[in-house]
Design an enzyme around this catalytic site. Sequence first.
Site, PDB file in Angstrom:
ATOM      1  N   ARG A  26      -2.298  -1.944  -3.637  1.00 54.86           N
ATOM      2  CA  ARG A  26      -3.501  -1.136  -3.441  1.00 54.86           C
ATOM      3  C   ARG A  26      -3.360   0.139  -4.277  1.00 54.86           C
ATOM      4  O   ARG A  26      -2.414   0.907  -4.102  1.00 54.86           O
ATOM      5  CB  ARG A  26      -3.646  -0.759  -1.974  1.00 54.86           C
ATOM      6  CG  ARG A  26      -4.839   0.153  -1.768  1.00 54.86           C
ATOM      7  CD  ARG A  26      -4.921   0.648  -0.352  1.00 54.86           C
ATOM      8  NE  ARG A  26      -6.117   1.455  -0.206  1.00 54.86           N
ATOM      9  CZ  ARG A  26      -6.146   2.576   0.512  1.00 54.86           C
ATOM     10  NH1 ARG A  26      -5.080   3.035   1.116  1.00 54.86           N
ATOM     11  NH2 ARG A  26      -7.266   3.245   0.604  1.00 54.86           N
ATOM     12  N   ASN A  82       0.885  -1.167   0.000  1.00 49.77           N
ATOM     13  CA  ASN A  82       0.000   0.000   0.000  1.00 49.77           C
ATOM     14  C   ASN A  82       0.924   1.219   0.000  1.00 49.77           C
ATOM     15  O   ASN A  82       1.423   1.632   1.042  1.00 49.77           O
ATOM     16  CB  ASN A  82      -0.880  -0.051   1.257  1.00 49.77           C
ATOM     17  CG  ASN A  82      -1.827   1.123   1.338  1.00 49.77           C
ATOM     18  OD1 ASN A  82      -1.769   2.051   0.517  1.00 49.77           O
ATOM     19  ND2 ASN A  82      -2.695   1.100   2.325  1.00 49.77           N
ATOM     20  N   GLU A  86      -8.169  -5.379   4.884  1.00 50.68           N
ATOM     21  CA  GLU A  86      -7.971  -4.978   3.492  1.00 50.68           C
ATOM     22  C   GLU A  86      -6.787  -5.715   2.863  1.00 50.68           C
ATOM     23  O   GLU A  86      -6.833  -6.077   1.692  1.00 50.68           O
ATOM     24  CB  GLU A  86      -7.760  -3.459   3.419  1.00 50.68           C
ATOM     25  CG  GLU A  86      -9.052  -2.703   3.676  1.00 50.68           C
ATOM     26  CD  GLU A  86      -8.868  -1.219   3.856  1.00 50.68           C
ATOM     27  OE1 GLU A  86      -8.542  -0.797   4.985  1.00 50.68           O
ATOM     28  OE2 GLU A  86      -9.048  -0.468   2.892  1.00 50.68           O
TER      29      GLU A  86
END
Length: 402
Positions: free
Chosen positions: A95, A7, A389
């Site tokens: 992400r 991320n 997530e």
Amino acid sequence: MKILVLNSGSSSVKYQLLNMDRQIVLASGLVERIGEATGSIRHKRFPGTDRNQTFVEEMPIQDHATGLARVIALITAEQTGVISHVSEINGIGHRIVHGGESFSAPTLVNKDVIAGIKAQIPLAPLHNPGGLAGIETTLRLLPGVPNVAVFDTAFHQTMPPEAYRYAIPKDLYTELKIRRYGFHGTSHFYVAKKCAQILGNPFARTSCITVHLGNGCSMAAVKNGQCIDTSMGLTPLAGLVMGTRSGDVDPALHAFLADNRKLSIREIDAILNKHSGLKGMCGHNDMRDIHARITEGDADAELALRVFCRRVTQYMGQYLAILDGTDAVCFTAGIGENDPEVRRRCCATLSSVGVRLDEERNAAAARGQITEISTPDSPVKIFILPTNEELEIANQTMEVLA
Ligand code: AMP
């Protein structure tokens, strides 16, 4: 199967290496202050187990490539590592905040996909460049390992036009793609699927309202497994009150502030994104601090909490109305999972529309556990469903690779 999840922000990278066969996190960490005089890496091996070890390094980290090269060294070194060679990594899930209208599903990265993500930069100038830097770095550092882009906006791409179009001149949509996109999609998708599992229903026949209350806050209305509306908009500023973001305000506010405070558009944008929300109202953006202040009698903190919860209730009402029947309301993320008082206030006036909170179950809910907190006779069930997530990105990466 081992999947590395990245991320990448503008100056930071969060990472997790997951063993998908055993569904466990082998290593996780955070690279921070990339491009500043001193950066840092906090690396955990076997987080969440009794073998948890943390290693912290401070040094200048010029760019994403330098940071990620160090992360790969940490993951593979004998003292700090969890694998002996990078060839053990089967895939990398990235992400990506904004997929615009081009991406409605996780996608294997190739040149066209990179160009597609670049094309969305005007819609997410602070976020997409970080994600791209992450992809470009792993393509170079780990050649041969497939990369998958997982978009925060993807789950919301099923919204109908009456949900995503704004009532502004049509050419602003056709030429500039100004519309509601929605964010936190990976979390809403994960939580809605979990909700279906718990109810024992097929996802395609599950309807629920997902309430993600963390540092950023958003809600989604899910009908028969598809998102039909969400509270964030063109950008993640819209909708609910958040830690430092205002959420919905009168759109004439910009002109008013420009006229009356002589502020530039950029300055107004910074006020609404960084100095508003809970922090703007009472000086604190962490919900735990707000409760502490309320205990001490701080009226600003109490009002901030009221505004925060009332907005959630209002969106709940909107979504109950458009869903025309829902199975459940699902609270998730830092506040949603851990704060019984916020959940109590958000649901306090919803009993007559079928959302009945069991105050005892709510107050007694254990941290980090899937818990049903509605009364036995509540037509709509209420759940606490911890989000994950990273696991969802890893799962979606695996599905694309398969
Ligand atoms: P997240 O973005 O999901 O990591 O959520 C972070 C936010 O969750 C923090 O800023 C806090 O406001 C909130 N939070 C975390 N733990 C608690 C807790 N025990 N009680 C209330 N709020 C919490």
